[in-house]
Design an enzyme around this catalytic site. Structure first.
Site, PDB file in Angstrom:
ATOM      1  N   GLY A 124     -15.733  85.710  -3.250  1.00 17.49           N
ATOM      2  CA  GLY A 124     -16.941  86.263  -2.408  1.00 17.49           C
ATOM      3  C   GLY A 124     -17.583  87.052  -3.293  1.00 17.49           C
ATOM      4  N   ARG A 166     -14.203  78.433  -3.359  1.00 18.27           N
ATOM      5  CA  ARG A 166     -13.593  77.304  -2.973  1.00 18.27           C
ATOM      6  C   ARG A 166     -12.533  76.705  -3.951  1.00 18.27           C
ATOM      7  NH1 ARG A 166     -18.537  76.453  -1.522  1.00 18.27           N
ATOM      8  NH2 ARG A 166     -18.678  74.711  -2.880  1.00 18.27           N
ATOM      9  N   GLY A 197     -11.269  88.591  -6.919  1.00 15.79           N
ATOM     10  CA  GLY A 197     -10.174  89.239  -6.153  1.00 15.79           C
ATOM     11  C   GLY A 197      -8.823  88.642  -6.021  1.00 15.79           C
ATOM     12  N   ASP A 198      -8.171  88.578  -4.974  1.00 16.96           N
ATOM     13  CA  ASP A 198      -6.885  87.974  -5.147  1.00 16.96           C
ATOM     14  C   ASP A 198      -6.636  86.662  -5.455  1.00 16.96           C
ATOM     15  OD1 ASP A 198      -7.589  87.191  -2.679  1.00 16.96           O
ATOM     16  OD2 ASP A 198      -5.958  87.755  -1.414  1.00 16.96           O
ATOM     17  N   GLY A 199      -7.580  85.895  -4.828  1.00 14.72           N
ATOM     18  CA  GLY A 199      -7.511  84.264  -5.067  1.00 14.72           C
ATOM     19  C   GLY A 199      -7.818  84.035  -6.799  1.00 14.72           C
ATOM     20  N   THR A 244     -13.683  93.265  -4.769  1.00 16.56           N
ATOM     21  CA  THR A 244     -13.867  92.956  -3.434  1.00 16.56           C
ATOM     22  C   THR A 244     -14.427  93.808  -2.503  1.00 16.56           C
ATOM     23  OG1 THR A 244     -12.517  91.901  -1.579  1.00 16.56           O
ATOM     24  CG2 THR A 244     -11.354  93.056  -3.276  1.00 16.56           C
ATOM     25  N   ILE A 245     -15.050  93.448  -1.460  1.00 19.78           N
ATOM     26  CA  ILE A 245     -15.444  94.275  -0.582  1.00 19.78           C
ATOM     27  C   ILE A 245     -14.398  94.883   0.259  1.00 19.78           C
ATOM     28  CG2 ILE A 245     -17.814  93.475  -0.206  1.00 19.78           C
ATOM     29  CD1 ILE A 245     -16.933  92.281   2.396  1.00 19.78           C
ATOM     30  N   ASP A 246     -13.118  93.959   0.327  1.00 20.49           N
ATOM     31  CA  ASP A 246     -12.017  94.428   1.061  1.00 20.49           C
ATOM     32  C   ASP A 246     -11.228  95.416   0.533  1.00 20.49           C
ATOM     33  OD1 ASP A 246     -12.932  92.109   2.438  1.00 20.49           O
ATOM     34  OD2 ASP A 246     -11.763  90.910   1.325  1.00 20.49           O
ATOM     35  N   ASP A 300      -8.704  95.394  -1.114  1.00 22.20           N
ATOM     36  CA  ASP A 300      -7.161  95.052  -0.766  1.00 22.20           C
ATOM     37  C   ASP A 300      -6.326  94.486  -1.900  1.00 22.20           C
ATOM     38  OD1 ASP A 300      -8.369  92.687  -1.286  1.00 22.20           O
ATOM     39  OD2 ASP A 300      -7.407  91.655   0.648  1.00 22.20           O
ATOM     40  N   ARG A 340     -23.503 101.993  26.837  1.00 21.51           N
ATOM     41  CA  ARG A 340     -22.464 100.815  26.708  1.00 21.51           C
ATOM     42  C   ARG A 340     -21.535 100.973  25.842  1.00 21.51           C
ATOM     43  NH1 ARG A 340     -27.352  96.811  25.795  1.00 21.51           N
ATOM     44  NH2 ARG A 340     -27.731  95.593  28.015  1.00 21.51           N
ATOM     45  N   MET A 391     -15.864  92.636   8.277  1.00 21.04           N
ATOM     46  CA  MET A 391     -15.021  91.971   7.263  1.00 21.04           C
ATOM     47  C   MET A 391     -13.870  92.816   6.626  1.00 21.04           C
ATOM     48  SD  MET A 391     -17.488  89.378   5.121  1.00 21.04           S
ATOM     49  CE  MET A 391     -18.192  87.755   5.582  1.00 21.04           C
ATOM     50  N   ARG A 444     -10.967  91.018   6.118  1.00 28.44           N
ATOM     51  CA  ARG A 444      -9.484  90.299   6.065  1.00 28.44           C
ATOM     52  C   ARG A 444      -8.421  90.924   6.526  1.00 28.44           C
ATOM     53  NH1 ARG A 444      -8.127  86.737   1.095  1.00 28.44           N
ATOM     54  NH2 ARG A 444      -7.927  88.703   0.192  1.00 28.44           N
ATOM     55  N   GLU A 494     -12.288  92.556  11.212  1.00 27.39           N
ATOM     56  CA  GLU A 494     -12.055  91.228  11.511  1.00 27.39           C
ATOM     57  C   GLU A 494     -10.334  90.598  11.568  1.00 27.39           C
ATOM     58  OE1 GLU A 494     -14.097  88.759   8.314  1.00 27.39           O
ATOM     59  OE2 GLU A 494     -12.779  89.345   6.989  1.00 27.39           O
ATOM     60  N   ARG A 509     -21.501  95.415  24.257  1.00 30.66           N
ATOM     61  CA  ARG A 509     -22.198  94.101  23.323  1.00 30.66           C
ATOM     62  C   ARG A 509     -21.499  94.187  21.907  1.00 30.66           C
ATOM     63  NH1 ARG A 509     -23.954  93.001  27.423  1.00 30.66           N
ATOM     64  NH2 ARG A 509     -25.996  92.803  28.150  1.00 30.66           N
ATOM     65  N   HIS A 542     -21.504  88.790   6.799  1.00 28.45           N
ATOM     66  CA  HIS A 542     -21.977  88.731   5.071  1.00 28.45           C
ATOM     67  C   HIS A 542     -23.027  89.810   4.783  1.00 28.45           C
ATOM     68  CE1 HIS A 542     -19.950  84.953   5.870  1.00 28.45           C
ATOM     69  NE2 HIS A 542     -19.564  85.050   4.747  1.00 28.45           N
TER      70      HIS A 542
HETATM   71  O1  F6P Z   1     -12.979  88.822   0.558  1.00 24.92           O
HETATM   72  C1  F6P Z   1     -14.197  88.919   0.961  1.00 24.92           C
HETATM   73  C2  F6P Z   1     -14.716  88.513   2.280  1.00 24.92           C
HETATM   74  O2  F6P Z   1     -15.937  88.921   2.371  1.00 24.92           O
HETATM   75  C3  F6P Z   1     -13.872  88.731   3.363  1.00 24.92           C
HETATM   76  O3  F6P Z   1     -13.998  90.086   3.671  1.00 24.92           O
HETATM   77  C4  F6P Z   1     -14.158  87.914   4.443  1.00 24.92           C
HETATM   78  O4  F6P Z   1     -13.133  87.512   5.164  1.00 24.92           O
HETATM   79  C5  F6P Z   1     -14.296  86.535   3.600  1.00 24.92           C
HETATM   80  O5  F6P Z   1     -14.727  87.166   2.256  1.00 24.92           O
HETATM   81  C6  F6P Z   1     -15.704  85.636   3.823  1.00 24.92           C
HETATM   82  O6  F6P Z   1     -15.574  84.486   3.080  1.00 24.92           O
HETATM   83  P1  F6P Z   1     -16.781  83.372   2.952  1.00 24.92           P
HETATM   84  O7  F6P Z   1     -17.887  83.942   2.225  1.00 24.92           O
HETATM   85  O8  F6P Z   1     -16.243  82.107   2.631  1.00 24.92           O
HETATM   86  O9  F6P Z   1     -17.396  83.222   4.504  1.00 24.92           O
END
Ligand code: F6P
Length: 365
Positions: A14, A77, A117-119, A140-142, A144, A177, A184, A186, A237, A281, A287
């Site tokens: 990502g 992918r 990132g990890d992938g 990575t924004i995560d 992680d 409210r 995001m 993960r 998420e 709400r 993204h």
């Molecule tokens: O790993 C980065 C990330 O933005 C995660 O926070 C999120 O779960 C995932 O990628 C979303 O992936 P995609 O861009 O395939 O929707």
């Protein structure tokens, strides 16, 4: 020792703010300090499989420091060892790594700098086993990734999420409210907890602490008794109820990380309305947090990572990932970090800080 003449670079997984800053730092250092040519593969590993690339010159990287996204394109992918293909109406998976190795040979690349990132690290590990010289840079924004204190992209994503939470406050207050902001991240709660603390969230639900909806509702009611007729919930998420599971949005065939999370905010909103009838709400930032210009912190980190990556190349220290340890840029063996995730430790200062300021984390206070 053979001089390093040509390196390849790619951005995979990502996207996030800061990718262009790294590409720029790698190219400038390689060209200026070491007289090394730089080739950029397009769209991550897809470019390596299909041999689609551009030559990265000083002109190409001029003016890209502040630009979001990646000038090379990316793809989360394609794993070259398992590429999905449609044959006779059926998806089958093919190992195209030989094709990648041929392309590396044809281009005369001495080293590949993979930013991901990890992938991406997992694929890098498999390519190292096939004899490819690789240096990785963690993004990575995560936040992680195992082996580094910080990934670039995280600070920018946290800034965007925090700004969104700030803006949600006023409408929450006007309408009395409960407002849920789903972010995001993960299976790690860094983004949710970081922006929850920075944005003054009242309740933050993270994957590391499965939540009990009774405590969440209790926290909202307590605010009402205290005369505060609104609540801000920041939800990662990957948050899940005690004894329950994550909410999966989709599965992406062929991806090194196939599961895409999303939707837990709506599930929690229904639970709250059902249990305590507080109008709720949901805003899913999705993204949005991956876009925009990188923060100064990310620009600095990305640049430091890029420069160090080329120094590792020049010293022929292959199979390493650059990393941040405290204030220092170090490097760690890819084989020690690939396939491992860094979640928030339950005894971490982030969690203790949140508890000390009275934030509900969905468990017993
Ligand atoms: O790993 C980065 C990330 O933005 C995660 O926070 C999120 O779960 C995932 O990628 C979303 O992936 P995609 O861009 O395939 O929707």
């Amino acid at each position: 020792m053979k001089k390093i003449r040509r390196i390849g670079i790619l951005t995979a997984g990502g996207d996030c703010p800061g990718l262009n800053a790294v590409i720029r730092a790698v190219a400038k250092t390689a060209i200026n300090d070491y007289d090394i040519d730089v080739v950029g593969f397009l769209d991550g590993y897809q470019g390596m499989v299909e041999n689609k690339f551009i030559n990265i010159t000083s002109d190409v990287v001029s003016g890209i420091l502040t630009r979001g996204g990646t000038i090379l394109g990316t793809n989360n992918r394609i794993d070259p060892f398992r590429v999905p293909m449609l044959e006779n109406g059926k998806t089958i998976y093919r190992d195209l790594s030989d094709q990648v190795l041929n392309n590396i040979d044809k281009l005369g690349l001495d080293v590949l700098v993979s930013i991901g990132g990890d992938g991406t690290l997992t694929v890098s590990g498999k390519m190292i086993a096939r004899g490819v010289n690789i240096i990785s840079i963690p993004k990575t924004i995560d936040n992680d990734l195992f082996g580094t204190d910080l990934t670039f992209g995280f600070d920018s994503a946290m800034a965007t999420a925090t700004e969104a939470i700030d803006k949600i406050h006023t409408t929450a207050q006007s309408h009395h409210r409960a407002m849920i902001v789903e972010v995001m991240g993960r299976t790690a709660g860094w983004l949710a907890l970081g922006s929850g603390i920075a944005g003054g969230g009242d309740i933050t639900l993270i994957p590391e602490i499965p939540f009990d909806i009774e405590y969440v509702c209790e926290a909202i009611k307590e605010r009402t008794y205290a005369g505060k007729y609104f609540s801000i919930l920041v939800v990662g998420e990957g948050a899940k109820p005690k004894g329950g599971d994550v909410v999966v949005q989709r599965t992406v065939a062929g991806s090194a990380e196939a599961t895409r999370l999303g939707g837990v905010g709506n599930v929690i909103a229904e639970m709250i309305e059902d249990k305590i009838q507080v109008e709720t709400r949901v805003t899913v930032l999705g993204h949005l947090v991956r876009g925009g210009i990188p923060t100064p912190t990310d620009r600095l980190l990305a640049t430091r990572y890029g420069v160090e990556a080329v120094k590792l190349v020049a010293r022929r220290e292959f199979g390493k990932m650059v990393a941040l340890k405290g204030q220092d840029i170090i490097s760690v063996p890819i084989e020690d970090v690939a396939g491992k995730t860094r979640i928030i430790p339950l005894d971490s200062s982030w969690i203790n800080t949140a508890k000390s300021i009275g934030m509900c984390l969905g468990d017993k206070m």
